[in-house]
Write a protein that holds these residues in place. Sequence first.
Motif, mmCIF file in Angstrom:
data_model
loop_
_atom_site.group_PDB
_atom_site.id
_atom_site.type_symbol
_atom_site.label_atom_id
_atom_site.label_comp_id
_atom_site.label_asym_id
_atom_site.label_seq_id
_atom_site.Cartn_x
_atom_site.Cartn_y
_atom_site.Cartn_z
ATOM 1 N N LEU A 33 0.823 -1.203 0.000
ATOM 2 C CA LEU A 33 0.000 0.000 0.000
ATOM 3 C C LEU A 33 0.859 1.257 0.000
ATOM 4 C CD1 LEU A 33 -2.798 -1.047 2.526
ATOM 5 C CD2 LEU A 33 -3.026 -0.744 0.047
ATOM 6 N N GLU A 34 2.020 1.165 0.635
ATOM 7 C CA GLU A 34 2.963 2.290 0.615
ATOM 8 C C GLU A 34 3.421 2.574 -0.812
ATOM 9 O OE1 GLU A 34 7.615 3.069 1.636
ATOM 10 O OE2 GLU A 34 6.569 1.493 2.751
ATOM 11 N N ASP A 35 3.820 1.523 -1.519
ATOM 12 C CA ASP A 35 4.218 1.684 -2.922
ATOM 13 C C ASP A 35 3.056 2.211 -3.757
ATOM 14 O OD1 ASP A 35 6.734 0.829 -2.419
ATOM 15 O OD2 ASP A 35 6.710 -0.871 -3.795
ATOM 16 N N ILE A 70 16.585 4.023 5.428
ATOM 17 C CA ILE A 70 15.972 4.049 6.761
ATOM 18 C C ILE A 70 14.634 3.324 6.744
ATOM 19 C CG2 ILE A 70 14.984 5.553 8.534
ATOM 20 C CD1 ILE A 70 17.104 7.632 7.775
ATOM 21 N N GLY A 71 13.881 3.516 5.663
ATOM 22 C CA GLY A 71 12.590 2.842 5.548
ATOM 23 C C GLY A 71 12.733 1.340 5.594
ATOM 24 N N TRP A 106 4.676 2.128 9.685
ATOM 25 C CA TRP A 106 5.197 3.485 9.774
ATOM 26 C C TRP A 106 5.442 4.102 8.397
ATOM 27 C CZ3 TRP A 106 5.727 7.303 13.197
ATOM 28 C CH2 TRP A 106 6.556 8.381 12.854
ATOM 29 N N MET A 107 6.118 3.365 7.514
ATOM 30 C CA MET A 107 6.441 3.901 6.193
ATOM 31 C C MET A 107 5.181 4.115 5.363
ATOM 32 S SD MET A 107 9.597 4.510 6.250
ATOM 33 C CE MET A 107 9.817 4.933 4.524
ATOM 34 N N LEU A 108 4.158 3.302 5.617
ATOM 35 C CA LEU A 108 2.876 3.529 4.938
ATOM 36 C C LEU A 108 2.286 4.865 5.372
ATOM 37 C CD1 LEU A 108 0.378 2.773 3.290
ATOM 38 C CD2 LEU A 108 -0.420 1.430 5.257
ATOM 39 N N TYR A 109 2.314 5.131 6.669
ATOM 40 C CA TYR A 109 1.743 6.377 7.182
ATOM 41 C C TYR A 109 2.485 7.594 6.611
ATOM 42 C CZ TYR A 109 -0.538 3.345 10.625
ATOM 43 O OH TYR A 109 -1.284 2.364 11.228
ATOM 44 N N THR A 110 3.824 7.539 6.619
ATOM 45 C CA THR A 110 4.579 8.693 6.115
ATOM 46 C C THR A 110 4.399 8.866 4.610
ATOM 47 O OG1 THR A 110 6.607 7.356 5.881
ATOM 48 C CG2 THR A 110 6.303 8.567 7.950
ATOM 49 N N GLN A 111 4.200 7.735 3.895
ATOM 50 C CA GLN A 111 3.997 7.846 2.450
ATOM 51 C C GLN A 111 2.623 8.437 2.132
ATOM 52 O OE1 GLN A 111 6.237 7.274 -0.282
ATOM 53 N NE2 GLN A 111 4.545 8.552 -0.984
ATOM 54 N N ILE A 112 1.613 8.066 2.907
ATOM 55 C CA ILE A 112 0.284 8.662 2.713
ATOM 56 C C ILE A 112 0.365 10.175 2.929
ATOM 57 C CG2 ILE A 112 -2.049 8.830 3.656
ATOM 58 C CD1 ILE A 112 -1.886 5.828 4.248
ATOM 59 N N PHE A 113 1.062 10.560 3.999
ATOM 60 C CA PHE A 113 1.288 11.988 4.245
ATOM 61 C C PHE A 113 2.026 12.625 3.062
ATOM 62 C CE2 PHE A 113 4.700 14.934 5.517
ATOM 63 C CZ PHE A 113 3.938 16.036 5.879
ATOM 64 N N GLY A 114 3.070 11.922 2.561
ATOM 65 C CA GLY A 114 3.852 12.452 1.453
ATOM 66 C C GLY A 114 3.048 12.582 0.172
ATOM 67 N N ALA A 141 12.250 12.407 4.878
ATOM 68 C CA ALA A 141 13.533 11.885 5.355
ATOM 69 C C ALA A 141 13.759 12.264 6.817
ATOM 70 C CB ALA A 141 14.674 12.410 4.478
ATOM 71 N N LEU A 142 13.422 13.484 7.172
ATOM 72 C CA LEU A 142 13.581 13.928 8.560
ATOM 73 C C LEU A 142 12.648 13.154 9.493
ATOM 74 C CD1 LEU A 142 13.840 17.803 8.030
ATOM 75 C CD2 LEU A 142 15.690 16.230 8.667
ATOM 76 N N ILE A 143 11.407 12.957 9.058
ATOM 77 C CA ILE A 143 10.429 12.232 9.882
ATOM 78 C C ILE A 143 10.866 10.777 10.087
ATOM 79 C CG2 ILE A 143 8.057 11.377 9.974
ATOM 80 C CD1 ILE A 143 7.227 13.876 8.395
ATOM 81 N N ASN A 144 11.307 10.130 9.005
ATOM 82 C CA ASN A 144 11.708 8.721 9.093
ATOM 83 C C ASN A 144 12.986 8.546 9.905
ATOM 84 O OD1 ASN A 144 9.540 7.740 7.564
ATOM 85 N ND2 ASN A 144 10.595 8.174 5.649
ATOM 86 N N PHE A 145 13.900 9.516 9.833
ATOM 87 C CA PHE A 145 15.130 9.436 10.625
ATOM 88 C C PHE A 145 14.803 9.520 12.115
ATOM 89 C CE2 PHE A 145 19.004 11.505 12.469
ATOM 90 C CZ PHE A 145 19.844 10.412 12.318
ATOM 91 N N TRP A 146 13.837 10.362 12.466
ATOM 92 C CA TRP A 146 13.398 10.460 13.861
ATOM 93 C C TRP A 146 12.880 9.109 14.344
ATOM 94 C CZ3 TRP A 146 8.416 9.675 15.773
ATOM 95 C CH2 TRP A 146 8.233 10.004 17.125
#
Length: 461
Positions: free
Chosen positions: A249-251, A376-377, A388-396, A430-435
């Motif tokens: 779903l992230e992809d 990092i992902g 987590w990566m799904l959530y940040t990708q939806i935001f992105g 990148a900043l969000i995922n690094f955190w």
Amino acid sequence: MQLEKEKIYLRKLLIIAVPIIMSNIISQLQMLIDRIFLGHADNLYMSALSNVTSPMWATMSFCFALSAGASILISQSVGAGNREHIEEYAGAMIKYNNIIPMLLFLFWLFLSEPVFKFMGVSDNLMPMCLSYARFYAPVFILTGLGGSLSVILQTSNYTKPMVVYGLLRAGLNIVLDYILIYGKLGVPALGIKGAAIGTAIAEYLGAIFMTYVFFTSKKLGTRPSMKGIRRAKLSTYLASAKLGVNTALEDFAWNIGNLCLIRILNTINEFAAGIYSIIFGVEVLAVVVVGAIGNSTMTLTSEATGKKDLAQYKGVCICAYGLCIIVAVIMIILGITIPEQIIALFTNDSSIITTSSIYLLIIGINLFSKSANIIIGNGIRGSGNTKWMLYTQIFGTISIVGVAAFFVYVCKFGITGVFLAVLVDEAVRALINFWKYLRIVKEWKGQDVVRYYKNDYLMEK
């Protein structure tokens, strides 16, 4: 001691990544040559190709990403030394991973036109898009098998056959495309339809080779037995798919964002999507290298999670990103020194060559952030967290479409606005995922588990 460990992690990364990198680069060079053939045959072919491949790849990448759950669980089982779980997850993946690809084959064969209408494809481009989609659709039948075999190779730390696979598939594709696009050796010139036919034939012949490797190689430690495949339960597959569906779903979310960008580009002019396709095609050469390193990162961080090895988890991520920085620097150098020569490979239009050069520099700079998100992902996924990566990708996806629309329609930046939106999106994520990565490491340290490698033997301290 620390340097010795870093060398071990780097070697492990490269053992898995280098063959994948070589295979991917070969495949991408083949795709670039296809674009060169099509671009010199008709400039509109590039826009048609961008419009048709983006939505098709969105659904195809979903199928490949769905295997990520099995890859994580198999690698964690390797790290934990649990052969029974390896057999269960690998067998279920081989047995059930073809259901969705078959449905997508039927979808693209019969229902592709509404998709292209939604994307705003012009009446002039529509026949080209439909022709390509219908002749390329049979490739979807192979994606379930292809994704499964790739997982078996990667989790077995034996990816060398992928180089031969890439050479075989790409070589056949180039020859067939040249013959079918331009009409050589007595074959009628088929244009963009010929490119789809040539690619489909090459993919099927490549799949035959990979199937042969699966059945004959003695180096596939995570290959399930035929008995294990027969006994595999749907519930086991669903358990791994539940983990992998977040990556899928992230992809898909990323590809939806890309489709929206193309939709925006189509409102600028008929050639805007073609320019984007050219730049994206060059960027992909670097991204497949970073992506291969990312795949290795997920495999090795998953193993580290299985055996609770924090040192390997951190060391692999650091080494992987270091390699990606080198790739980004090379892209920037090429973007500064020979941008027009690179773009001229795809088109004879001098205005496109002149105005598009700056975009190569932008994507080179963007690689620093994109690489961080990929490495990092995959480290976050390796820890077992695929949400987590799904959530940040939806935001992105939401943010990049909004920012691109603002730059294009309000600021009147044109195509440049789309590339600037991509730059902003990757940097913020990148900043969000690094955190999040730092949080995982902090939580892991709290478990007071310290392990390290010495001379390739796992020692516990």
